[in-house]
Design an enzyme around this catalytic site. Structure first.
Site, short mmCIF file in Angstrom:
data_model
loop_
_atom_site.label_atom_id
_atom_site.label_comp_id
_atom_site.label_asym_id
_atom_site.label_seq_id
_atom_site.Cartn_x
_atom_site.Cartn_y
_atom_site.Cartn_z
N TYR A 84 9.48 -26.37 64.42
CA TYR A 84 10.22 -27.44 65.09
C TYR A 84 11.16 -28.15 64.12
O TYR A 84 12.21 -28.65 64.52
CB TYR A 84 9.24 -28.49 65.64
CG TYR A 84 8.66 -28.18 67.01
CD1 TYR A 84 8.76 -26.91 67.58
CD2 TYR A 84 8.01 -29.17 67.73
CE1 TYR A 84 8.20 -26.65 68.82
CE2 TYR A 84 7.46 -28.91 68.97
CZ TYR A 84 7.56 -27.65 69.52
OH TYR A 84 7.00 -27.40 70.75
N GLY A 85 10.76 -28.20 62.86
CA GLY A 85 11.54 -28.94 61.87
C GLY A 85 12.98 -28.46 61.74
O GLY A 85 13.85 -29.18 61.26
N GLU B 140 1.96 -21.99 57.05
CA GLU B 140 1.65 -21.10 58.18
C GLU B 140 1.36 -19.68 57.68
O GLU B 140 0.54 -18.97 58.23
CB GLU B 140 2.84 -21.03 59.16
CG GLU B 140 3.09 -22.29 59.95
CD GLU B 140 2.22 -22.42 61.21
OE1 GLU B 140 1.72 -21.39 61.70
OE2 GLU B 140 2.04 -23.56 61.66
N CYS C 29 4.22 -34.71 57.55
CA CYS C 29 4.18 -33.49 58.36
C CYS C 29 2.71 -33.13 58.49
O CYS C 29 1.98 -33.18 57.50
CB CYS C 29 4.96 -32.37 57.67
SG CYS C 29 4.78 -30.76 58.47
N THR C 30 2.30 -32.78 59.70
CA THR C 30 0.87 -32.55 59.90
C THR C 30 0.38 -31.25 59.26
O THR C 30 -0.82 -31.00 59.22
CB THR C 30 0.52 -32.57 61.40
OG1 THR C 30 1.38 -31.64 62.08
CG2 THR C 30 0.71 -33.95 61.98
N HIS C 31 1.27 -30.43 58.78
CA HIS C 31 0.83 -29.25 58.03
C HIS C 31 0.37 -29.63 56.61
O HIS C 31 -0.43 -28.92 56.01
CB HIS C 31 1.99 -28.26 57.86
CG HIS C 31 2.27 -27.42 59.07
ND1 HIS C 31 2.75 -27.95 60.24
CD2 HIS C 31 2.15 -26.08 59.28
CE1 HIS C 31 2.92 -26.97 61.12
NE2 HIS C 31 2.56 -25.83 60.56
N CYS D 82 2.34 -33.77 65.53
CA CYS D 82 3.46 -33.16 64.83
C CYS D 82 4.47 -34.27 64.57
O CYS D 82 4.85 -35.00 65.51
CB CYS D 82 4.07 -32.08 65.73
SG CYS D 82 5.63 -31.40 65.14
N ASP E 264 1.07 -29.35 68.66
CA ASP E 264 1.90 -29.21 67.46
C ASP E 264 2.73 -27.94 67.66
O ASP E 264 2.51 -27.17 68.60
CB ASP E 264 1.00 -29.07 66.22
CG ASP E 264 1.80 -28.86 64.94
OD1 ASP E 264 2.79 -29.59 64.73
OD2 ASP E 264 1.46 -27.96 64.14
N SER E 265 3.65 -27.71 66.73
CA SER E 265 4.41 -26.47 66.78
C SER E 265 3.55 -25.26 66.39
O SER E 265 3.88 -24.14 66.73
CB SER E 265 5.60 -26.57 65.84
OG SER E 265 5.14 -26.89 64.54
N1 DGL Z 1 3.76 -29.89 61.88
C1 DGL Z 1 5.12 -30.22 62.13
C2 DGL Z 1 5.39 -31.66 61.70
O1 DGL Z 1 4.47 -32.46 61.52
C3 DGL Z 1 6.19 -29.39 61.50
C4 DGL Z 1 6.15 -27.96 61.41
C5 DGL Z 1 7.39 -27.31 62.00
O2 DGL Z 1 8.48 -27.42 61.44
O3 DGL Z 1 7.22 -26.74 63.06
O4 DGL Z 1 6.54 -32.04 61.57
#
Ligand code: DGL
Length: 266
Positions: free
Chosen positions: A42-43, A153, A185-187, A73, A10-11
């Site tokens: 990453y988004g 985060e 989003c996995t967060h 991610c 993931d990021s």
């Molecule tokens: N966890 C990432 C996802 O599922 C996004 C977080 C990021 O923007 O880095 O898209």
């Protein structure tokens, strides 16, 4: 082969929600987790940049003899899944989007489905495209919610800051009258309870970590890749070490972990 680790990336910390769910379902598996904290979030990155970062990480995990790779991610799944599959053909690659799309096509009976995610994921239209292919005529409404991943985060969960940001996003007219919300989003599983509290039980919030880990467990079983007797080992790698990542990683994986910095771009 079965004794080799599963690579997960993931990021940042978001993918740990999937690693944690997998750990509970697959108690004998070893994991190598890579959080690309150097390039987070990453988004906000371009499709090209996400593709290149993701491929480098996948190649790194493959060089560590992983038997399968989980793109934990959504942004990387949206931009880089086919690209990675084109380059790595001899081990299975799983993404974070197909399990949700599959779940919706088998189980969804509602009228209006909402999706929230990063700009990269929402602007790719990948959820709408894949859902419409499998479940024709379904109404899907998506909203980009770029502040949520950095907010998580930074540890702003069950906090006045998260309450204010969530209220602003979830009151958006695109999401009015939805009956189900996909956390794209996995967060976001980390704020699932807060989102449920906002909706007061009127909207079903889908736990993406559970759905994704169920799907991957089944796929590994089908491919005879489940480790039944190995001694598990967890290895956590970040491309840029931060104390806050280590603290959060410990908190969300609920196990003592040692974090190693490996900058694969150096
Ligand atoms: N966890 C990432 C996802 O599922 C996004 C977080 C990021 O923007 O880095 O898209």
């Amino acid at each position: 082969m079965e004794n080799q680790p599963i690579g997960i990336f993931d990021s940042g910390i978001g993918g740990l929600t999937i690693a944690y769910a997998l750990k509970n379902k697959l108690p004998n598996e070893s994991f190598i987790y890579f959080g690309d904290t150097k390039h987070l979030p990453y988004g906000e990155k371009s499709h090209e940049a996400i593709k290149n970062y993701s491929l480098q990480i996948a190649l790194f995990l493959k060089s560590k003899k992983c038997k399968a790779i989980v793109i934990a991610c959504n942004s990387a799944s949206a931009s880089a899944y086919s690209f990675i599959k084109d380059h790595i053909k001899d081990i299975p690659i799983y993404n974070a989007i197909d399990p949700l799309v599959n779940f919706i096509s088998c189980n969804y009976k509602g009228k209006k489905l909402g999706i929230i995610g990063t700009k990269a994921t929402i602007n790719s239209n990948i959820y709408e495209d894949k859902i419409n292919k499998q479940s024709k005529g379904l109404k899907v409404f998506s909203l980009e919610t770029p502040l949520l991943a950095p907010m998580i985060e930074e540890g702003f969960i069950n906090h006045e800051i998260s309450a204010t940001i969530l209220k602003k996003y979830l009151n958006n007219k695109k999401l009015q009258n939805i009956d189900t919300l996909i956390l794209g989003c996995t967060h976001y599983p980390l704020i699932k309870k807060e989102i449920e509290k906002f909706y007061k039980g009127n909207v079903k919030v889908l736990d993406s970590a559970e759905i994704i880990s169920d799907f991957i467990t089944l796929e590994l079983q089908k491919s005879n890749l489940i480790n039944t007797n190995g001694e598990r080992k967890y290895h956590f790698v970040v491309s840029n070490y931060t104390r806050s990542f280590e603290k959060s990683a410990f908190y969300f994986f609920k196990e003592n972990i040692k974090l190693e910095e490996i900058d694969i771009w150096k």
